[in-house]
Scaffold this active site. Structure first.
Site, mmCIF file in Angstrom:
data_model
loop_
_atom_site.group_PDB
_atom_site.id
_atom_site.type_symbol
_atom_site.label_atom_id
_atom_site.label_comp_id
_atom_site.label_asym_id
_atom_site.label_seq_id
_atom_site.Cartn_x
_atom_site.Cartn_y
_atom_site.Cartn_z
ATOM 1 C CB SER A 186 -0.865 -0.150 1.230
ATOM 2 O OG SER A 186 -0.289 -0.119 2.475
ATOM 3 C CG HIS A 214 -3.780 -0.877 -2.182
ATOM 4 N ND1 HIS A 214 -3.993 0.524 -2.213
ATOM 5 C CD2 HIS A 214 -3.565 -1.134 -1.045
ATOM 6 C CE1 HIS A 214 -4.205 0.940 -1.127
ATOM 7 N NE2 HIS A 214 -3.834 0.070 -0.231
ATOM 8 C CE LYS A 245 -7.352 -0.044 0.332
ATOM 9 N NZ LYS A 245 -7.291 1.156 1.033
HETATM 10 N N1 PMP Z 1 -5.374 -3.801 3.575
HETATM 11 C C1 PMP Z 1 -4.582 -2.925 2.631
HETATM 12 C C2 PMP Z 1 -3.504 -3.285 2.078
HETATM 13 C C3 PMP Z 1 -4.963 -1.680 3.154
HETATM 14 O O1 PMP Z 1 -4.208 -0.496 2.217
HETATM 15 C C4 PMP Z 1 -6.028 -1.128 3.666
HETATM 16 C C5 PMP Z 1 -6.627 0.160 3.593
HETATM 17 N N2 PMP Z 1 -5.886 1.279 3.481
HETATM 18 C C6 PMP Z 1 -6.810 -2.143 4.107
HETATM 19 C C7 PMP Z 1 -6.491 -3.541 4.197
HETATM 20 C C8 PMP Z 1 -8.089 -1.874 4.935
HETATM 21 O O2 PMP Z 1 -9.225 -1.759 4.232
HETATM 22 P P1 PMP Z 1 -10.470 -0.666 4.567
HETATM 23 O O3 PMP Z 1 -9.943 0.671 4.277
HETATM 24 O O4 PMP Z 1 -11.530 -1.226 3.730
HETATM 25 O O5 PMP Z 1 -10.587 -0.969 5.836
#
Ligand code: PMP
Length: 392
Positions: A186, A214, A245
């Protein structure tokens, strides 16, 4: 003390907040007016938006909005109960079926967020007596899931399959072993070495879990994610992700064999003890999934453009991460520098968030450019011109 004779029960917090301000580490809670998109109004300021994970431009797509509105009309807004009580609607169920079909797995289960999905899935699958092998750059929700599980956590250096091999060899005594990785990282925007991870999982008889938060909708021939991109789809046991996303909605999911999904539905505390998300979030995600199937040009163009833009930024002399997708980290080092550059970009009408500790390690602060399908060539020109002016 707070000026009165009463002791201050929040003693120390003000001082800590001040220190974070001085160190450039205090986050500002900005507010966006209007919808998510290639341009936004943030704290009243119109900006070209390079800070959203709405990779395919679906968060404000008319078809996605219409599906959500229709659902709200028929199913109301709040779900009113946890999924195992009466909160799980037919729309949630239909989305789980469709998502499993899309992902090519037997079953799927949705959570209120991707964060909750990681927390619940990891802690349901492993406990004391088990071991987890986790990439050091994995998302915070994976890290927290590992901690919550109570299992032995072995953190391996980023993408270092050699070190992971050693760790696996040296620690065979556990009952169940799980290798967990972000698919597309991320912050650094690079891909997990899935072929090697799948081979190690096979060799050491471990479960393999990939967080495709992602990469769902973005990578792979059908948009299934990084595991499809590498042709490793069938070798991944736990496919995790989020609808927040590329699917432009909200909520998290886990997909895999029916037994696995059933186990998680019984055992994941963030699933069992949390109110089901609004049905409308699933209705929106259903519509988005159909667009992902029908309009593959969105992800193809996005990936092609990402390659070209990454190249252009490297040519300006910036240090850019070695990834392949729409997340372009521009490494600048110190937090203060990242925030200064983010401010200078905002002065040029460009929203490019500065990322600093604790989201990244000390000294590895960066500007995180997120590219979306809706960015026009003129917007990209402005981004490149802004960066060129600030390059040193
Ligand atoms: N896993 C990854 C790799 C992320 O980047 C994120 C969100 N930034 C999440 C899980 C969490 O997802 P959510 O925003 O739907 O809680």
């Amino acid at each position: 003390m707070n000026g009165s004779t009463e002791p201050d029960r929040l003693h120390g917090l003000d001082e800590q907040l001040r220190q974070w301000t001085d160190a450039g580490l205090r986050r500002h809670l900005a507010a966006r007016a209007g919808s998510q998109g290639p341009t936004i109004v943030l704290d009243g300021r119109p900006l070209v938006n390079f800070g959203a994970n709405d990779y395919l431009g679906l968060a404000a797509d008319e078809r996605v909005i219409a599906a959500a509105v229709e659902s709200v009309r028929h199913e109301g807004w709040g779900s009113g109960a946890s999924p195992l009580v009466a909160g799980r609607s037919e729309t949630h169920s239909a989305f789980e079926t469709d998502l499993a079909e899309f992902k090519g797995t037997e079953a799927a289960l949705i959570f209120a967020s991707g964060y909750a999905a990681n927390l619940g899935t990891i802690s349901a699958l492993t406990s004391q007596g088990d071991a987890i092998y986790s990439d050091e750059k994995n998302h915070a929700s994976i890290i927290d899931g590992c901690r919550l599980s109570g299992s032995a956590v072995h953190v391996y250096p980023h993408r270092d399959v050699g070190r992971l091999n050693e760790l696996l060899r040296e620690s065979a005594q556990y009952r169940r072993r799980l290798i967990v990785t972000d698919g597309l990282f991320s912050m650094d925007g690079d891909l997990a070495p899935l072929p090697e991870l799948a081979e190690l999982a096979r060799q050491y008889d471990c479960l393999l879990m990939v967080d495709e938060a992602h990469s769902t909708g973005v990578f792979g021939q059908h948009g299934r994610g990084v595991s499809e991109h590498f042709g490793m789809h069938d070798q991944v046991d736990v496919h995790l992700g989020t609808m927040s996303k590329a699917l432009g909605s909200a909520g998290g999911f886990v997909c895999g064999r029916r037994t696995l999904v059933e186990w998680i539905a019984q055992r994941a505390r963030s699933y069992v003890f949390s109110t089901a998300p609004p049905a409308a979030a699933s209705a929106a995600a259903l519509a988005a999934l159909q667009i992902v199937r029908d309009e593959p040009h969105r992800r193809k163009e996005l990936l092609t453009r990402s390659r070209m833009i990454r190249q252009a930024i490297v040519q300006q002399g910036w240090s850019v991460g070695q990834g392949e997708g729409p997340i372009l980290p521009v490494y600048v080092g110190q937090a203060a520098r990242a925030m200064e550059l983010a401010g200078a970009m905002a002065d040029r009408g460009l929203y490019v968030p500065g990322i600093r500790p604790p989201s990244v390690p000390e000294g590895e602060s960066l500007l995180r450019i997120s590219l979306c399908y809706g960015h026009t060539p003129a917007m990209v020109e402005r981004l490149l011109a802004g960066l060129a002016e600030l390059a040193w």
